[in-house]
Design an enzyme around this catalytic site. Sequence first.
Site, short mmCIF file in Angstrom:
data_model
loop_
_atom_site.label_atom_id
_atom_site.label_comp_id
_atom_site.label_asym_id
_atom_site.label_seq_id
_atom_site.Cartn_x
_atom_site.Cartn_y
_atom_site.Cartn_z
N GLY A 46 0.79 -1.22 0.00
CA GLY A 46 0.00 0.00 0.00
C GLY A 46 0.82 1.27 0.00
N CYS A 47 0.27 2.29 0.64
CA CYS A 47 0.78 3.65 0.54
C CYS A 47 2.23 3.84 0.98
CB CYS A 47 -0.12 4.58 1.35
SG CYS A 47 -1.81 4.65 0.72
N PHE A 48 2.71 3.09 1.90
CA PHE A 48 4.05 3.35 2.40
C PHE A 48 5.16 2.63 1.63
CE2 PHE A 48 3.97 -0.74 4.18
CZ PHE A 48 5.14 -1.04 4.87
N THR A 49 4.80 1.88 0.60
CA THR A 49 5.77 1.08 -0.13
C THR A 49 6.88 1.92 -0.74
OG1 THR A 49 4.06 -0.53 -0.61
CG2 THR A 49 6.06 -0.68 -1.91
N PHE B 298 2.82 5.80 5.31
CA PHE B 298 2.03 5.07 6.29
C PHE B 298 1.53 3.78 5.67
CE2 PHE B 298 1.81 9.55 7.23
CZ PHE B 298 2.13 9.57 8.58
#
Length: 167
Positions: free
Chosen positions: A5-8, A150
Amino acid sequence: MYQQGCFTAAQALRLSKDLAENNPGARVLIVCSENMTVCFRAPSETHLDILVGSAIFSDSAAAVIVGADPDTATERPLFQLVSAEQCIVPDSDGGITKDKLRATRHVLTEYGNMWSPSVFFVLDEMRRRSAKEGKATTGEGLDPGVLFGFGPGVTIETIVLRSFATD
């Protein structure tokens, strides 16, 4: 890495920084791609959350190259990854001021939440805006900055960035 997701992107930057610093001359290509359309469902009166998710998330892809000790004769570094880890950097409370969020807000307004590629779109927006406005650095003249990613649970990737001078 996948399904993070977003923190990758922040996680990939941290790992690539370590790889580049520990392998002289190495360059690491990071490619982030998110495809929201595979999760798309038609809106329904009983599940309005589907409509909200479809409205705020989008498909996207972005790529960056990470290295250490740049050869400025052939390379043009844009940002320096000063430190990267999964924690909160002490005394970094000034790293997410309103001025430093202009590029982030612009990218989210234009493209929605693109998950992992969002980070690279924001860095590129800062670089483009800096050049357009004649700023002294790639980071809109602001230095240093903090990038947060995050992820699942309460995972936070934190990277302290410094901008390079613009040409």
